[in-house]
Every structure is written in structure tokens, then in C-alpha cells.
Design a protein around this motif. Structure first.
Motif, short mmCIF file in Angstrom:
data_model
loop_
_atom_site.label_atom_id
_atom_site.label_comp_id
_atom_site.label_asym_id
_atom_site.label_seq_id
_atom_site.Cartn_x
_atom_site.Cartn_y
_atom_site.Cartn_z
N SER A 173 0.81 -1.21 0.00
CA SER A 173 0.00 0.00 0.00
C SER A 173 0.85 1.27 0.00
O SER A 173 0.32 2.38 -0.08
N ALA A 174 2.17 1.13 0.05
CA ALA A 174 3.07 2.29 0.01
C ALA A 174 3.02 2.94 -1.37
O ALA A 174 2.64 2.31 -2.36
N ASP A 175 3.42 4.21 -1.42
CA ASP A 175 3.45 4.92 -2.70
C ASP A 175 4.35 4.23 -3.70
O ASP A 175 4.04 4.15 -4.89
N SER A 176 5.48 3.74 -3.25
CA SER A 176 6.43 3.03 -4.12
C SER A 176 6.97 1.82 -3.37
O SER A 176 7.68 1.96 -2.38
N VAL A 177 6.64 0.65 -3.88
CA VAL A 177 7.11 -0.58 -3.25
C VAL A 177 8.63 -0.64 -3.32
O VAL A 177 9.30 -1.01 -2.35
N ASP A 178 9.21 -0.25 -4.47
CA ASP A 178 10.67 -0.27 -4.61
C ASP A 178 11.34 0.62 -3.58
O ASP A 178 12.33 0.25 -2.98
N ALA A 179 10.80 1.81 -3.37
CA ALA A 179 11.39 2.73 -2.40
C ALA A 179 11.29 2.15 -0.99
O ALA A 179 12.24 2.26 -0.20
N TYR A 180 10.18 1.53 -0.67
CA TYR A 180 9.99 0.92 0.65
C TYR A 180 11.01 -0.19 0.87
O TYR A 180 11.67 -0.25 1.91
N VAL A 181 11.15 -1.07 -0.13
CA VAL A 181 12.07 -2.20 0.00
C VAL A 181 13.52 -1.70 0.04
O VAL A 181 14.33 -2.19 0.83
N ARG A 182 13.84 -0.72 -0.78
CA ARG A 182 15.20 -0.16 -0.80
C ARG A 182 15.53 0.42 0.58
O ARG A 182 16.60 0.19 1.12
N ARG A 183 14.58 1.15 1.16
CA ARG A 183 14.81 1.73 2.48
C ARG A 183 15.02 0.64 3.53
O ARG A 183 15.90 0.74 4.38
N ALA A 184 14.20 -0.40 3.46
CA ALA A 184 14.34 -1.51 4.40
C ALA A 184 15.72 -2.16 4.26
O ALA A 184 16.37 -2.49 5.26
N MET A 185 16.18 -2.33 3.02
CA MET A 185 17.48 -2.96 2.80
C MET A 185 18.62 -2.07 3.30
O MET A 185 19.54 -2.56 3.97
N VAL A 186 18.56 -0.80 3.01
CA VAL A 186 19.61 0.11 3.46
C VAL A 186 19.63 0.19 4.99
O VAL A 186 20.70 0.15 5.61
N ASN A 187 18.47 0.25 5.60
CA ASN A 187 18.41 0.29 7.07
C ASN A 187 18.96 -0.99 7.67
O ASN A 187 19.66 -0.97 8.68
N THR A 188 18.64 -2.12 7.07
CA THR A 188 19.16 -3.40 7.54
C THR A 188 20.68 -3.43 7.41
O THR A 188 21.39 -3.86 8.32
N PHE A 189 21.18 -2.92 6.28
CA PHE A 189 22.63 -2.88 6.07
C PHE A 189 23.31 -1.96 7.08
O PHE A 189 24.31 -2.34 7.70
N ILE A 190 22.79 -0.77 7.27
CA ILE A 190 23.42 0.19 8.16
C ILE A 190 23.40 -0.30 9.61
O ILE A 190 24.37 -0.13 10.34
N SER A 191 22.30 -0.93 10.01
CA SER A 191 22.23 -1.40 11.39
C SER A 191 23.26 -2.48 11.65
O SER A 191 23.76 -2.62 12.77
N GLY A 192 23.59 -3.25 10.62
CA GLY A 192 24.68 -4.22 10.74
C GLY A 192 24.50 -5.24 11.84
O GLY A 192 25.47 -5.67 12.45
N LYS A 193 23.26 -5.65 12.12
CA LYS A 193 23.02 -6.59 13.22
C LYS A 193 23.68 -7.95 12.98
O LYS A 193 24.01 -8.65 13.91
N ARG A 194 23.85 -8.29 11.71
CA ARG A 194 24.43 -9.60 11.40
C ARG A 194 25.84 -9.45 10.85
O ARG A 194 26.16 -9.91 9.77
N ARG A 195 26.69 -8.78 11.60
CA ARG A 195 28.07 -8.59 11.13
C ARG A 195 28.81 -9.92 11.16
O ARG A 195 28.67 -10.71 12.08
#
Length: 190
Positions: free
Chosen positions: A59-81
Motif C-alpha cells: 500500500s506504500a506509494d512506491s514498493v521499490d522505495a519501501y524495499v530499498r529503504r528496508a534494505m539500506v536500514n538493515t545494512f546500516i544497522s549491521g546486526k548480522r556482522r
């Protein structure tokens, strides 16, 4: 693909999205992480989060933007280093997925290795900004949205990251220069 706790399957629209977006997501993840295994983990972690919340994502305006943001946030958080340091990989993203670079690529391979080395020395946030800007070719406003920061912050981060890469590359380039003669002091004007 079962991801819901009650045994429900992911919506068909989610499966179609993942099928179409997987090469694009792998390419971005590979640019962020620097190697195929970490990229696969990053995409898997991101898609696991996205699929669970698919109704909201769709339901987001852009599914790609939502997924991209989720991926970048997951990368930056680095929980699985990883326990080991990042290893530079020669994987390239093609339209069909990942392909190995031929070892006889010469100068192009050396340049790519140098860029990966320099990128790996940046902070995760700086690397994310550069990957979104130069790999995904996103405007600063889209990068700011993906990273939940201001456009000015994106520009400052990109500027500082590029300056850091230039500063780090100077010693690498100087090492290719002719060695100084022994016993002779060389001074440079200031």
C-alpha cells in the motif's frame, strides 16, 4: 514460501514482486556489502521483513522505495556482522543474476578492486549514500527518503565520503610511483 506463523502463504503479488526485483536487489546489496554471501544474507533478511509486512508494503506509494529503504536500514544497522573482515569479491551483477569476472580483465579489475577497497573503509552510512547515488542512480531526495535524513545531510555525507576516498587513494597511487633514491632527501615545496 511460508513466512507467516499460522501457515498462511505470502500473497501472490509479493512473490511476483520478489521474482522481478531479485536481480535489482542483489545488485544493490552486492554494491553495499562487497561480496556475494553477505549480499545474499542482506537480501534474505530484507525480504523476510518485507514479506511479513507485505500488506503495508504493497500500500506504500512506491514498493521499490519501501524495499530499498528496508534494505539500506538493515545494512546500516549491521546486526548480522560477520566475524571475519569483509572480503573483496569479483562478482558482477548482470541482467540474469551474478556472474564471475574473467581474471584477464586487467586494468578494469585493478580499478574495481581499488574502489571496493576504498568503499570498504567508509562507514556504512557513507557507503550506503554512495551506492544509492552511483549504483542505483538515485537523486539526493530519494536517497534522503531512503535513509530518513535531509537532502543536505545526503550531500554532506557524499562529499565527505568522496573526500575520504580521495585521501585514502592518494597513498595507493603514490605507491605506484617511482621509489625515492636511497640516501637522498627529497623535499617538496609547501
Amino acid at each position: 514460501m511460508r513466512v507467516f506463523s499460522r501457515g498462511a502463504t505470502a500473497p501472490e503479488s509479493a512473490a511476483r514482486y520478489v521474482e522481478g526485483a531479485l536481480p535489482r536487489l542483489m545488485g544493490a546489496a552486492l554494491s553495499l556489502t562487497g561480496n556475494r554471501h553477505d549480499a545474499e544474507d542482506l537480501v534474505q533478511d530484507t525480504l523476510a521483513k518485507v514479506i511479513v509486512h507485505w500488506r503495508r508494503v504493497e500500500s506504500a506509494d512506491s514498493v521499490d522505495a519501501y524495499v530499498r529503504r528496508a534494505m539500506v536500514n538493515t545494512f546500516i544497522s549491521g546486526k548480522r556482522r560477520r566475524a571475519s573482515r569483509e572480503v573483496v569479491s569479483h562478482d558482477l551483477v548482470t541482467a540474469d543474476g551474478l556472474a564471475r569476472v574473467q581474471p584477464d580483465s586487467g586494468d578494469a579489475l585493478a580499478d574495481r578492486d581499488q574502489v571496493w577497497t576504498l568503499l570498504s573503509r567508509l562507514t556504512r552510512h557513507q557507503r550506503a549514500v554512495l551506492v544509492l547515488r552511483y549504483y542505483d542512480d538515485l537523486p539526493d531526495s530519494a536517497i534522503a527518503e531512503a535513509l530518513d535524513c535531509s537532502v543536505v545531510s545526503v550531500r554532506v555525507t557524499a562529499h565527505r565520503a568522496m573526500a575520504a576516498m580521495r585521501a585514502m587513494s592518494s597513498p595507493l597511487e603514490d605507491s605506484d610511483a617511482c621509489p625515492e633514491p636511497t640516501g637522498v632527501a627529497v623535499t617538496t615545496p609547501r
